[in-house]
Design a protein around this motif. Structure first.
Motif, PDB file in Angstrom:
ATOM      1  N   GLY A  71      58.100   5.395 -16.622  1.00 46.04           N
ATOM      2  CA  GLY A  71      57.567   6.747 -16.550  1.00 46.04           C
ATOM      3  C   GLY A  71      58.717   7.752 -16.595  1.00 46.04           C
ATOM      4  N   PRO A  72      58.419   9.036 -16.602  1.00 48.53           N
ATOM      5  CA  PRO A  72      57.058   9.589 -16.544  1.00 48.53           C
ATOM      6  C   PRO A  72      56.431   9.633 -17.934  1.00 48.53           C
ATOM      7  CG  PRO A  72      58.666  11.344 -16.484  1.00 48.53           C
ATOM      8  CD  PRO A  72      59.455  10.074 -16.485  1.00 48.53           C
ATOM      9  N   ARG A  73      55.125   9.543 -17.988  1.00 47.70           N
ATOM     10  CA  ARG A  73      54.411   9.590 -19.257  1.00 47.70           C
ATOM     11  C   ARG A  73      52.914   9.675 -18.990  1.00 47.70           C
ATOM     12  NH1 ARG A  73      56.095   5.980 -22.748  1.00 47.70           N
ATOM     13  NH2 ARG A  73      57.981   5.406 -21.608  1.00 47.70           N
ATOM     14  N   TRP A 114      45.516   8.129 -17.795  1.00 45.45           N
ATOM     15  CA  TRP A 114      46.176   8.235 -16.496  1.00 45.45           C
ATOM     16  C   TRP A 114      47.618   8.687 -16.696  1.00 45.45           C
ATOM     17  CZ3 TRP A 114      45.024   3.782 -19.045  1.00 45.45           C
ATOM     18  CH2 TRP A 114      46.088   2.922 -19.362  1.00 45.45           C
ATOM     19  N   SER A 115      48.221   9.136 -15.619  1.00 46.52           N
ATOM     20  CA  SER A 115      49.619   9.550 -15.658  1.00 46.52           C
ATOM     21  C   SER A 115      50.478   8.530 -14.933  1.00 46.52           C
ATOM     22  CB  SER A 115      49.789  10.933 -15.027  1.00 46.52           C
ATOM     23  OG  SER A 115      49.401  10.906 -13.667  1.00 46.52           O
ATOM     24  N   VAL A 116      51.704   8.369 -15.384  1.00 46.88           N
ATOM     25  CA  VAL A 116      52.664   7.443 -14.787  1.00 46.88           C
ATOM     26  C   VAL A 116      53.803   8.265 -14.181  1.00 46.88           C
ATOM     27  CG1 VAL A 116      54.221   5.508 -15.190  1.00 46.88           C
ATOM     28  CG2 VAL A 116      52.085   5.687 -16.495  1.00 46.88           C
ATOM     29  N   GLU A 156      57.574   9.116 -12.385  1.00 48.83           N
ATOM     30  CA  GLU A 156      58.919   8.858 -12.895  1.00 48.83           C
ATOM     31  C   GLU A 156      59.382   7.420 -12.642  1.00 48.83           C
ATOM     32  OE1 GLU A 156      63.447  10.748 -12.550  1.00 48.83           O
ATOM     33  OE2 GLU A 156      61.728  11.692 -11.545  1.00 48.83           O
ATOM     34  N   GLY A 157      59.028   6.860 -11.494  1.00 51.86           N
ATOM     35  CA  GLY A 157      59.454   5.501 -11.172  1.00 51.86           C
ATOM     36  C   GLY A 157      58.720   4.422 -11.928  1.00 51.86           C
ATOM     37  N   GLY A 158      57.626   4.780 -12.609  1.00 53.04           N
ATOM     38  CA  GLY A 158      56.844   3.805 -13.341  1.00 53.04           C
ATOM     39  C   GLY A 158      56.082   2.864 -12.425  1.00 53.04           C
ATOM     40  N   TYR A 159      55.569   1.769 -12.989  1.00 49.24           N
ATOM     41  CA  TYR A 159      54.828   0.748 -12.240  1.00 49.24           C
ATOM     42  C   TYR A 159      55.343  -0.634 -12.642  1.00 49.24           C
ATOM     43  CZ  TYR A 159      51.503   4.389 -10.938  1.00 49.24           C
ATOM     44  OH  TYR A 159      50.934   5.511 -10.427  1.00 49.24           O
ATOM     45  N   GLY A 160      55.518  -1.503 -11.634  1.00 48.64           N
ATOM     46  CA  GLY A 160      56.019  -2.838 -11.907  1.00 48.64           C
ATOM     47  C   GLY A 160      57.444  -2.811 -12.402  1.00 48.64           C
ATOM     48  N   VAL A 214      50.649  13.135 -29.670  1.00 53.97           N
ATOM     49  CA  VAL A 214      50.896  12.006 -30.570  1.00 53.97           C
ATOM     50  C   VAL A 214      50.948  10.722 -29.745  1.00 53.97           C
ATOM     51  CG1 VAL A 214      52.474  10.995 -32.255  1.00 53.97           C
ATOM     52  CG2 VAL A 214      52.156  13.485 -32.164  1.00 53.97           C
ATOM     53  N   ALA A 215      50.178   9.724 -30.145  1.00 56.50           N
ATOM     54  CA  ALA A 215      50.094   8.468 -29.399  1.00 56.50           C
ATOM     55  C   ALA A 215      50.931   7.385 -30.052  1.00 56.50           C
ATOM     56  CB  ALA A 215      48.646   8.006 -29.302  1.00 56.50           C
TER      57      ALA A 215
END
Length: 260
Positions: free
Chosen positions: A188-190, A209-211, A213-217, A251-252
Motif C-alpha cells: 500500500g497505499p492503494r 477497498w483501500s489499502v 501504507e503498511g499494506g496487508y500480509g 486506470v486499473a
C-alpha cells in the motif's frame, strides 16, 4: 374470658401453643366470634409467618388490639423475606458468572490460535451477502485463519510479477455466487477492487477497498486482509476473478488473477 385469651390467635394459627394452652384457646374460640374472625384473617398469612423467629412471633402476639401494628409487622416480615430472596438470587447469579467465566476461559484456551487473524475491511457487493456457514476447514493461509471454517470451492493464486497472493472460496447461493477471499503480500497505499470476468467476456466490479501504507500480509503488517463479496453470476459462468489496483486517474492494473 381473660384478656390473654384474646391474644393467642396468632400463636394458635402458627401451632406454637402447648397442648394445654391449645385446648384452653379452642374452648375460648368456640364462644368468641372476635377471635374466630381474627383467626380466619390469619389463615392466608400462616405460610408467610411459618419460619419467622421468636422475637417476631412475640411482636405478632401483641398486635391483636392494634391492627396498624399488625400491618407494620407483616410488612417488615415481607420486606425481610424479599431481602433474603434477593441475596439468594445474587449468590446464584454470582455462581453462574464465575462458572461462565471459567468455561469461557477454557474455551478460549482450547480454541485459541497463535496465528493472528486477518484484518477485516468493508466491501461493496452487488448482491446481498449471507452469513458464512460452516464447511470444510480452510487452509492455514486462507480466510479461515483463527478457527473459523469456510465452505465452497477453494482456489489459490500468486502473481509472478507483483507477488500478491490470494486464496478464494466460491460458494453457490440462490442469488449467484458468494466469494470469500484473503490477500497477502499486498503493498500500500492503494485502492483495489475485485472484478468478475464472465465466460461471455462481460465484467463486473463486486468489491472495492483501500489499502493503508503498511499494506496487508507484509513485513510491516503481517496480518492478511480478509474480505467477502457476492455476484449474480453463477460459478459455472465465471472465467476468472481478478484483483486490480486503481490509480488516481481511474486506470486499473491487475495485481493477481485467479482462473476458475
Amino acid at each position: 374470658m381473660s384478656r390473654p385469651d384474646h391474644m393467642d390467635v396468632a400463636a394458635y394459627a402458627l401451632g406454637v401453643l402447648d397442648e394445654q394452652d391449645t385446648e384452653r384457646f379452642e374452648e375460648h374460640l368456640a364462644s368468641c366470634w372476635a377471635c374466630a374472625a381474627e383467626l380466619e384473617t390469619m389463615v392466608p398469612v400462616v405460610g408467610l409467618l411459618s419460619d419467622i423467629d421468636g422475637e417476631t412471633m412475640m411482636a405478632l402476639e401483641q398486635t391483636a388490639t392494634d391492627p396498624a401494628l399488625l400491618d407494620r409487622t407483616l410488612g417488615a416480615v415481607r420486606a425481610d423475606r424479599r431481602r433474603t430472596r434477593f441475596r439468594q438470587l445474587l449468590a446464584t447469579a454470582a455462581a453462574v458468572v464465575v462458572f461462565g467465566g471459567l468455561s469461557g476461559y477454557g474455551f478460549v484456551s482450547v480454541a485459541g490460535n497463535d496465528q493472528p487473524p486477518g484484518v477485516l475491511a468493508d466491501s461493496t457487493p452487488s448482491a446481498p451477502n449471507n452469513p458464512p456457514t460452516s464447511g470444510p476447514t480452510a487452509a492455514p493461509s486462507g480466510p479461515g485463519v483463527g478457527g473459523t471454517e469456510e465452505e465452497g470451492d477453494q482456489v489459490e493464486a500468486t502473481d509472478p510479477t507483483t507477488g500478491v497472493q490470494t486464496t478464494m472460496f466460491l460458494v453457490t447461493r440462490e442469488y449467484g455466487t458468494r466469494i470469500n477471499f484473503s490477500l497477502r503480500k499486498l503493498p500500500g497505499p492503494r485502492i483495489c477492487r475485485l472484478v468478475v470476468v464472465r465466460k461471455n467476456a462481460s465484467t463486473e466490479v463486486i468489491s472495492t477497498w483501500s489499502v493503508p501504507e503498511g499494506g496487508y500480509g507484509t513485513n510491516t503488517r503481517p496480518q492478511g486482509l480478509e474480505l467477502s463479496a457476492s455476484t449474480s453470476a453463477l460459478a459455472a459462468d465465471i472465467k476468472q476473478l481478478q484483483v486490480q489496483s486503481v490509480d488516481a486517474n481511474g486506470v486499473a492494473s491487475p495485481l493477481v488473477t485467479v482462473p476458475i
